[in-house]
Design a protein around this motif. Structure first.
Motif: not given
Length: 230
Positions: A156-161
Motif C-alpha cells: 500500500s502507498l499512502f500520500p501525506m502530501a
C-alpha cells in the motif's frame, strides 16, 4: 560507537523506540532482535521496566511515566523534552542516530496519536524509521528502493502530501501518478512478479507492508555498514 551526551544517542546498530501505545512482549522481542538498543519514549519506559528490559535512554515530557518507573531508572538516562509543540515521538527521533530505527508501541489505542506518528515519519523524512503495527509496518519512502517480495504480497502507498510516485512490479500500475491525501492514493495493491521498485518525487509517500516483511524493509532503509544489517 555509542555517544550519550546530554541530548544525543548515536549507535552503529539499530535502535528500538518503545512508546506507550499498544505493544505486546512479542512485539518488543521482535524489534530487539533486529534493533537491539532500546530507547524509551515517555510511557514506553513503564512497559520496558515492567518487562525487566535495559534502557539506554528515556525521553519525553514525562507526563506518562509512573513514579515507580522513575524510581527504577538511572536519572542519568532521563532526557526531559517538555516542548508541547511536537509529539514525544518526533522529539525522540531528534535524539537518536542509528542505521535503522524500529518504532514499537506507537500504534493502536488512540487514533489521533497514530495519525500524528504518520505525520512525523514525513517530518523526519531522512530518519530510517519503521512503525510496527499489529499486522503491518509503515515507513516513509525517502529514496529509491527495490524489494523482492512473493507474488500477491500486499503493498500500500499512502500520500501525506502531493507527491508523484514511480514504481514497477505492482498489479495496478501507478507509475507517474500524482498522489495526494485528498485525491489519488494506492492502498491494497499487490506484487505481480516478485521484484518491486518504488520511488517518489519529493517527500510525503508512506509505504505499508505486511509485518512479515519487516526485515526486507530494514535492509532497504539501513543507513550504515551493510555487513551489520541483520
Amino acid at each position: 560507537m555509542q555517544t550519550m551526551g546530554c541530548q544525543f544517542l548515536r549507535l552503529d546498530e539499530g535502535v528500538t523506540l518503545l512508546g506507550g501505545g499498544q505493544s505486546s512482549a512479542q512485539d518488543i522481542v521482535e524489534s530487539l532482535r533486529v534493533a537491539p538498543n532500546l530507547f524509551g519514549v515517555d510511557g514506553g519506559a513503564n512497559r520496558a521496566v515492567s518487562l525487566g528490559l535495559d534502557l539506554l535512554g528515556v525521553s519525553g515530557d514525562f507526563d506518562s511515566i509512573s513514579d515507580a518507573t522513575r524510581a527504577e531508572l538511572d536519572p542519568a538516562i532521563l532526557i526531559e523534552t517538555p516542548d508541547q509543540d511536537r509529539t514525544d515521538f518526533d522529539k525522540a527521533l531528534d535524539l537518536v542516530e542509528a542505521p535503522v530505527i524500529l518504532c514499537t508501541g506507537f500504534t493502536g489505542k488512540r487514533m489521533d496519536h497514530q495519525l500524528a506518528c504518520y505525520s512525523v515519519l514525513v517530518r523526519q523524512a531522512r530518519k530510517p524509521a519503521i512503525l510496527l503495527g499489529e499486522e503491518d509496518i509503515c515507513f516513509h519512502l525517502s529514496h529509491d528502493i527495490t524489494l523482492d517480495l512473493p507474488s500477491g504480497t500486499r503493498v500500500s502507498l499512502f500520500p501525506m502530501a502531493r507527491v508523484v510516485a514511480h514504481c514497477s512490479g505492482l498489479r495496478w500500475p501507478v507509475d507517474g501518478l500524482e498522489f495526494a491525501p485528498w485525491g489519488q492514493f494506492g492502498t491494497s495493491n499487490e506484487v505481480t512478479d516478485g521484484v518491486v521498485t518504488l520511488s517518489a518525487e519529493g517527500d510525503g509517500l508512506l509505504v505499508i507492508l505486511p509485518r512479515a516483511f519487516l526485515r526486507d524493509a530494514v535492509r532497504v532503509l539501513w543507513q550504515g555498514d551493510l555487513s551489520l544489517c541483520p
